[in-house]
Design an enzyme around this catalytic site. Structure first.
Site, mmCIF file in Angstrom:
data_model
loop_
_atom_site.group_PDB
_atom_site.id
_atom_site.type_symbol
_atom_site.label_atom_id
_atom_site.label_comp_id
_atom_site.label_asym_id
_atom_site.label_seq_id
_atom_site.Cartn_x
_atom_site.Cartn_y
_atom_site.Cartn_z
ATOM 1 N N CYS A 50 -6.095 4.152 9.404
ATOM 2 C CA CYS A 50 -5.003 4.314 8.437
ATOM 3 C C CYS A 50 -4.953 5.750 7.913
ATOM 4 C CB CYS A 50 -5.207 3.316 7.294
ATOM 5 S SG CYS A 50 -4.110 3.545 5.903
ATOM 6 N N CYS A 110 -4.795 6.125 4.143
ATOM 7 C CA CYS A 110 -6.115 5.827 3.560
ATOM 8 C C CYS A 110 -7.002 7.060 3.596
ATOM 9 C CB CYS A 110 -6.795 4.695 4.330
ATOM 10 S SG CYS A 110 -5.888 3.140 4.328
#
Length: 140
Positions: A64, A67
């Site tokens: 991600c 993230c």
């Protein structure tokens, strides 16, 4: 601002119950606790219910990009807000936990006190997360 969270094909494979992978030198000095075992997470979470300390759970995944954008922010917050506990959980490793907390987008930050969700932030929203940490960290 957030990545869609879906069940990857390998999600049904059993995961090891003990031990995190070897940490990089940067991760060893981190104040963010990472859990890779369901048993260890459950034990920690149950114990945290006895404390009034605010816990910020960072639900993320290695794939991600948003993230990874928030990783240095969480490291910075963990150094600044020493009265708050910061936890990192990988949704691919602990998918059931992510489901229990209603995680649908990544990153998701869940603020918990005494085992109860008090707030939530999804996406790359540094200022919003900081405001919510400051709001809840001193609440009793």
């Amino acid at each position: 601002m957030g990545a869609e969270f879906s069940v990857p094909q390998h999600a049904n494979k059993s995961l090891p119950v003990d031990g995190p992978p070897a940490a990089s030198p940067a991760m060893r000095t981190s104040k963010v606790l990472a859990f890779h075992s369901l048993a260890r997470w459950k034990a920690h979470f149950e114990a945290s219910k006895a404390s009034s300390k605010l816990m910020v759970i960072d639900f993320s995944a290695s794939w991600c990009v948003p993230c990874r954008t928030m990783e240095p922010v969480i490291e910075e917050f963990s150094a600044e807000y020493t009265d708050v506990e910061f936890i990192k959980l990988d949704v691919d490793e602990l998918m059931g936990v992510a489901g229990q907390f209603g995680v649908q987008l990544l990153p998701t930050f869940v603020l918990v006190r005494k085992g109860i969700i008090v707030d939530k932030v999804t996406g790359v929203k540094r200022e919003e997360l900081q405001k919510k940490i400051e709001k809840h960290r001193s609440a009793s």
